[in-house]
Structures are given as C-alpha cells and as structure tokens.
Motif scaffolding. Structure first.
Motif, PDB file in Angstrom:
ATOM      1  N   LYS A  25       0.842  -1.201   0.000  1.00 45.32           N
ATOM      2  CA  LYS A  25       0.000   0.000   0.000  1.00 45.32           C
ATOM      3  C   LYS A  25       0.877   1.250   0.000  1.00 45.32           C
ATOM      4  O   LYS A  25       0.606   2.221  -0.703  1.00 45.32           O
ATOM      5  CB  LYS A  25      -0.927   0.008   1.225  1.00 45.32           C
ATOM      6  N   GLU A  26       1.924   1.213   0.800  1.00 45.79           N
ATOM      7  CA  GLU A  26       2.845   2.350   0.832  1.00 45.79           C
ATOM      8  C   GLU A  26       3.490   2.529  -0.540  1.00 45.79           C
ATOM      9  O   GLU A  26       3.628   3.647  -1.049  1.00 45.79           O
ATOM     10  CB  GLU A  26       3.903   2.136   1.920  1.00 45.79           C
ATOM     11  N   LEU A  49       2.225   1.672  -3.349  1.00 48.06           N
ATOM     12  CA  LEU A  49       1.205   2.176  -4.275  1.00 48.06           C
ATOM     13  C   LEU A  49       1.114   3.699  -4.200  1.00 48.06           C
ATOM     14  O   LEU A  49       1.148   4.397  -5.218  1.00 48.06           O
ATOM     15  CB  LEU A  49      -0.143   1.523  -3.937  1.00 48.06           C
ATOM     16  N   VAL A  50       1.018   4.209  -2.970  1.00 47.47           N
ATOM     17  CA  VAL A  50       0.847   5.658  -2.817  1.00 47.47           C
ATOM     18  C   VAL A  50       2.112   6.397  -3.257  1.00 47.47           C
ATOM     19  O   VAL A  50       2.037   7.459  -3.883  1.00 47.47           O
ATOM     20  CB  VAL A  50       0.442   6.015  -1.371  1.00 47.47           C
TER      21      VAL A  50
END
Lengths: 371, 403
Positions: free
Chosen positions: A358-359, A361-362
């Motif tokens: 997720k990190e 991705l951002v």
C-alpha cells in the motif's frame, strides 16, 4: 477496448482447469499437508512440466513456448484455484522473470531450458528478518564470488536447485545466482502456516555465487521481479478467492438451520455478496496488471501494487469468511476451508505483505504526480 | 488485454469527439430547475438526436441512432469530457420509455418514443410509496375500474423530476384480493391530469430533486394500460432492470482530491500527505475506484464483442457510494475543525468533501439500497435462495402493515 482474455487465452485457461481438476484436486494438496516428508507433489510437478506451462513466457530460443504474460496469468489463476502444491510461483514468477529481466544471454541459455522442462526448481531469497524488504534487510555478503549469510523464509528453498539471492558485494547490493546443490549451502526446513508449500532457511557459507544483472542494481531488480511476481500471484489469489466463494455458496445452499438453508439468511447472503464484490474488484485490478505485464507499460509498478493489494485483501476475506460460513465444520482438519485460509496467508506474504505494498502504491502515485 | 480502441472504435470516437467539439454549447446552464437550464437541456438533446447521438442503440425509426452498445459507451465517455447542459431525460430514456417499448402497444410506442428521444417530453417513474421503498410490489395506490376509465387514489414518493415531467409511468394496485405481485397494473399518464398534487421533498443535502405525488380521483383510460391487467409487476421488472443499468458513476471527489487535500494540511505528527494511516486508506480507495473503472472496461469489452455483460456490472453502486462516504468523512477529519464548514467560500477545496458527505447517504439508498443490492447479488449472481416471504401467497389486503 479489449479488456478480457482472448478466445485462445480462454481456451488455454479452460484446458488448464480441466487438467488441474483431474490432476490436482484438493486431495493432492492434502497429501502434502499430511506427509511431513514432502513439501510438494513431485508427480504433479512432472505433469505440469509436461504440459509446457513452466516455459510459458520463456522465449522459444531458450526452450519455452514464447507466449506472453497474459497466458501465464491465465494459468496462474487456475493453479491458485486448485491450490496446486508445486513450486511453480517460485520457479516461474520469480526465477524465470528474474532471468528474463536481468540475465545475460549465457545465463538464460544455461538455466531457462532446464527450467522449462521441469529439471530445475528455482527460489527467490531476499528476506532476512521480520519486516518489509529494504536496504537494511540485506546483510548477506559476496566476497570473491562466494556468498555467506542466511536467508529466511525462502519459499521452496528446501527443494530448489537454483536460488536468486539478494546480497552485498563491495558495499553494493546486487542479485546473485546460487546453485543450491553445491558446496557451502545448508538448508533448514521451516515449519509454516501453509505446509502444502515448502519453505526453508538457506544458510550460505562460501557458496559460489554469480552476479545476475548489474552491480548495485540488486534492489531495483528485485523490485522489478517482485512487481511481475505480484501480478502473477494476484491471479493465483483471485483463483483461490473464487474457489473459496464457491465452497461457501455450495455449503450455504445445502446446510439447513432453523428449518431453511443458511444461504437464505441475509447475514450469509450479504457476507457472500461482499466476497463476490471484493473478488471482482481484485479480478479487474489483476487484469490491469496483466495488461501492464504483457505490454511492459510504464504503469507496471503501480498496476502491480494495485493488483497485489486488491488480491491479497480479497483472498484473505474470501478464505476467512468462507470458513466462517461453514461453521464448526469449517474449523475441522477434514474440511478444506483451512487449506484456503493457510494459502491466503502464504500467497499474501511471500512477495511482501499488503501493508508495504500500500505504501508502495501511494508513493508510485506521488511519483507519477497524479494528484 | 488491450486498452486501445479497435480501428472501428477509434474512428467512431474521433468522429464523436469532433462532433462534440463543434456542437457542445459554450458554458451552458446546468440547473434544469430553471427555465433557461431546462431549455438548454432540451436543445442539446434535440441536437444529439438529430445527429444520431441520442438513444444510440435504439432503432432509427424510433428516433434513435441505430447503433451498437459499444458506440453508446464511447459516446458517453467522450461527452463526459465536455461541460454539457443538465440531463432530465435519464429516467424517461433509461427506464420509462424502454418499458413502453417492451410492454406497450404500437399506438403508444408511435406516440411516445420519438418525442422522448428528441427531448420534447420528459418522463418520471411513479413506483415507490411511503409503505414500500425497497418492497416496490407492496404498492397500495388503488385504481378502480369505472367504465372505460380507471380512478386512481393514493400516494407515490421519491419521484425524481415529477414537477417538470410531462408523463409518468405509474404502478397501481388493481386487485387487492390477489397476492401482492399478482394484483398490480402499469399505466402511463399525463402529469397535468386533474387531481394530481406534486409536493417537493426537501432532502438533507438541501436540494429538492424528489417529490411526493398525491392522486385524488385521477382518471386514466384503460387504453393507457402498459401491458396486461394485473401483470404490472412483470412490466415493472423491465423498468427496474433498466434502472440498474442507467445508474452510472456517482461523480464527487476521488482519491486524487484527497491526495491534494493532504498536501495542504498537517497532522500532529507532520504533513498529512506523509501520514501512514491516511496513505493506507488512500491505497484502499484507489484499488476500489480503479477496480470499478476496470470492471466497467470489462463490461465495455463484452459489449464490444457483441456479448451480454456479466454480473460484475452489478457491484458498481454498492462500492462507490460507501467509498464516497468514507472518503468524505476522512477528509473532514483531516480538515479538523474546519471540516464543519460547508460554505464553498470558506471550506477547504471549496467544500467538495462536505458536499459529498451530505449527498452520500442518498447514493447508498437511491436505485436500490446497499442491502437490496447485496440481496440481488446473492440471489441473481450467486444463486442463493430468496428470503422467506410472509406476504407472497396471501391476498394483498390481508398482508400485515406497520407504520
């Protein structure tokens, strides 16, 4: 717009399902689960090799089929659905992709033909301690062409012939190829959540190591391999999620409580609808990943992160709620729910966990400056 | 797997874009509650119809474009990139008129289809009632036969656009002695008929898009019946099926907007854009929003291939409405005390998140609540049984009611 498998790819997928229905019912995974001496099914592995699947994306000049990434995605979905207990992901999604991304012609010539026929099993050795992969994780050292240090957990490390290892040489992190049958290699089989897959600690003590790709490019290459593997694993996860949902649906139709099928209660219907919703979102994100993988698009890192996050979430949710739908029976050894529950974690962690993705991705969104 | 248009699609897209560039009016008024906004909407609809870009998939003899579903999708994508007038025709062209086309007689089809496509006549849908929102078949508005006429008494609710509609599609109870689904009949009626009283509903967002519609001895002819007597439930399913296809994207702020907001505000631990908790949420929203986008691409692919889209298209609203609500709430948390302010002049990012917060509850309810949508997925996609229905086989007049 053509955002689906082609007719040829669908045919390949249907044939793969038929093959795995016949050769890899869950009893095959259970055979590995119940036998502490085995960490994969060797007969199934040979049969899969005979199908040519190991060489799906290997170019014909190296003994493969020379097909695209989308074909491999189609096969991956079926392998995930069948919970096939074979070292396919380590060998094909990680090591073949690593060789294709970073290998010299000589390295490809040496390894890819053997992998394509099932003679060489591969594994990817990056992790050394709890937490996501980062520069500080890497303490294994290469000196004078020999590697020392320990890597764990290495999926299929207990049976692999060839490892791609992340290590430091002269202060720079690079990828290395290490033959595991040679000197200076000790393997310790690790007990894991999903005993239908083998996992080991690899302890290197001066094992011969050959650099794969440029010096100092290790982390970038490892990430490129992880991006590609994440997309292929997403298809395995989607396959597993679908099967878990089908099991829950079938059980909810046949199990009666208070005079009617439990599938007629909204508590169950809405739960299964939520599984379906997550599965479809994961499938759509995985399709985008397949497109990026096959076309080599610049969006690949972002597409990989989205596919990974969505599929990891979907498989975990499907596996745990399918088990819950089965009630007490779902908690028994003899009902298959726990196989999916275990595999969801195995697949969700072996290429790095969702939190780290997720990190990633951002930060990809920030890098692309989309906001 | 390919996002690119086929040569045929690319050519259609280029022609549509070119036409839009030449024909979309400059800075048109959007608000169809005003006379100028309504006039602009009607003029734009007529222009599209004359060029074959209205009701693209309908036969040209009915005023449609005589085209394929993929053409409608491409034109919709291209049109969305322009600032166009409002669209009060969605309910008529998306639900009511398709129902007339499927279940109505030739006289009605000839009378109604073309004027609707040309934007000359606007329709509303009169199904929901105070005693039956999700349970549409529980309609109690009565129609009693009187010679060649039917006399209608009762109340409808949540009727979008009733106040500016020319015609309505009306579901009424014609046989209260029959079980609930077997005593309903569908009619069309003129919304200017004597005895109709339309009262706006003031929504929590402040807007009034819906109405209550009261019927006091309203007369319709038996020839205004759409479909057979007491077959209204089956007819209504045509409308409701079209409703789910007509409800598209919700608009509102996206993950991009909240990333922009995060650049402008701080948490106690530092810049919001670097807040790990927020970043995880953004990733979650991104995979949901992008997952929906690619799901639409899958639907579009099925249409391009001449296939029927799979059931995956049913997940859109249930995901996007909660996504919008969740994102709006998190954005307000980031704004902290300023989150209270909804005035676009003073609120961060012109109050886009406050506005989303206030419209999100409506999105989760309109066109099938989250709960009904999950029932539909469970029953029609997964094949699970319907709920036990206590009202199914008893005369409707004996069905218990609450308040």
């Amino acid at each position: 717009m053509d955002f689906d498998f082609s007719d040829d790819q669908k045919f390949l997928k249907t044939e793969a399902r038929k093959f795995l229905d016949a050769r890899s019912p869950t009893s095959v995974a259970r055979g590995v689960l119940d036998d502490p001496e085995r960490s994969y099914d060797a007969d199934l592995w040979k049969a899969i090799a005979a199908q040519g699947w190991l060489g799906t994306t290997i170019p014909e000049e190296y003994g493969g089929l020379g097909l695209g990434g989308v074909e491999l995605c189609a096969i991956a979905e079926e392998l995930g659905r069948a919970l096939a207990p074979v070292p396919f992901s380590s060998t094909v999604y990680f090591v073949v992709e690593a060789l294709l991304v970073a290998g010299s012609n000589e390295q490809k010539q040496r390894w890819l033909p053997k992998i394509a026929v099932g003679q060489t099993i591969g594994c990817f050795a990056s992790s050394e301690r709890p937490g996501p992969l980062s520069e500080s994780q890497v303490t294994a050292r290469v000196d004078g062409g020999r590697v020392s240090g320990a890597k764990a957990p290495v999926t299929d490390g207990d049976i692999a012939d060839l490892a791609v290892v992340l290590a430091r040489e002269a202060g720079q992190i690079s990828l290395f190829l290490v033959e595991l049958g040679g000197e200076g290699v000790r393997r310790e089989t690790l007990q894991t959540l999903d005993p239908t897959r083998g996992v080991a600690r690899l302890v290197f003590d001066g094992a011969p190591a050959e650099r794969l790709g440029g010096a100092g490019e290790g982390l970038a290459l490892a990430q490129a391999v992880l991006d590609r593997a994440a997309i292929l694993l997403a298809f395995e996860q989607v396959g597993g999620s679908d099967r878990a949902l089908e099991m829950a649906r079938d059980y909810a139709l046949q199990r009666f409580a208070f005079g009617r099928p439990i599938g007629s209660y909204q508590a169950i219907k809405h739960k299964l609808a939520d599984i379906y919703i997550k599965n479809e979102l994961a499938r759509s994100n995985a399709y985008y990943g397949a497109w990026a993988l096959a076309s080599g698009a610049a969006e690949l890192p972002l597409a990989a992160a989205a596919a990974r996050v969505s599929a990891t979430e979907a498989f975990w949710f499907a596996a745990k709620e399918s088990l819950q739908t089965h009630g007490g029976m779902g908690y028994t050894w003899d009902v298959d729910c726990h196989l999916f529950y275990r595999r969801a974690q195995q697949l969700g962690l072996m290429a790095g966990g969702a939190k780290a993705w997720k990190e990633r991705l951002v930060s990809q969104l920030e890098r692309r400056n989309v906001a | 797997m390919d996002f690119n248009d086929t040569p045929e699609e690319a050519e259609y897209r280029a022609r549509a874009r070119d036409w839009l560039q030449k024909n979309v009016p400059k800075s048109p008024p959007h608000d169809t509650e005003t006379p100028t906004g309504m006039a602009a909407a009607k003029a734009w609809q007529r222009k599209k119809a004359e060029a074959g870009y209205a009701a693209i998939t309908w036969p040209s003899e009915w005023g449609g474009g005589g085209g394929a579903p993929w053409q409608a999708v491409i034109f919709g994508e291209e049109e969305a990139a322009f600032e166009t007038p409002g669209n009060p025709f969605v309910i008529g062209l998306g639900m009511c008129v398709p129902t007339v086309m499927t279940a109505g007689n030739d006289v009605d089809k000839t009378r109604f289809v073309r004027p609707a496509v040309l934007g000359e006549e606007i329709w509303c849908q009169l199904f929901s009632e105070p005693g039956g929102g999700s349970d549409v078949a529980a309609a109690r508005t009565r129609a009693v036969r009187d010679g060649d006429d039917w006399v209608i008494n009762g109340q409808k609710v949540w009727t979008s656009g009733a106040h500016y509609s020319d015609f309505g599609l009306l579901l009424v109870r014609t046989d209260p002695d029959a079980p609930k689904h077997k005593g309903l009949t569908m009619f069309w009626l003129d919304m200017k008929s004597p005895g109709i009283d339309i009262r706006p509903i003031h929504q929590m967002s402040g807007a009034s898009n819906f109405n209550e519609v009261y019927f006091n001895d309203v007369r319709v002819k038996d020839s205004q019946r759409v479909g057979a007597l007491n077959d209204g439930w089956r007819v209504s399913l045509v409308t409701l099926m079209n409703e789910r296809l007509a409800v598209g994207g919700l608009g509102g702020p996206s993950w991009r907007a909240i990333m922009r907001l995060a650049q402008d505000v701080a948490t106690l631990a530092g810049p919001a854009a670097k807040d790990a908790g927020l970043r995880e949420k953004i990733a979650d929203w991104y995979v949901q929003a992008e997952g929906l986008k690619y799901t639409r691409y899958r639907t579009q692919t099925a249409l391009s291939r001449g296939q029927t889209p799979g059931p995956e298209s049913s997940i859109g609203k249930v995901v996007s409405a909660s996504l919008m609500q969740d994102m709006a709430n998190t954005a307000l948390e980031l704004e902290d005390q300023f989150g209270i302010i909804s005035d676009p002049k003073d609120a961060p990012m012109a109050g886009v998140f406050q506005s989303a917060l206030l419209s999100a509850p409506g999105m989760r309810i309109a066109g099938g609540t989250d709960e009904i949508m999950r029932n539909i997925i469970a029953e029609r996609v997964l094949g699970l049984p319907q709920d036990v229905r206590l009202d199914k086989d008893v005369p409707f007049k004996d069905v218990p009611t609450g308040r």
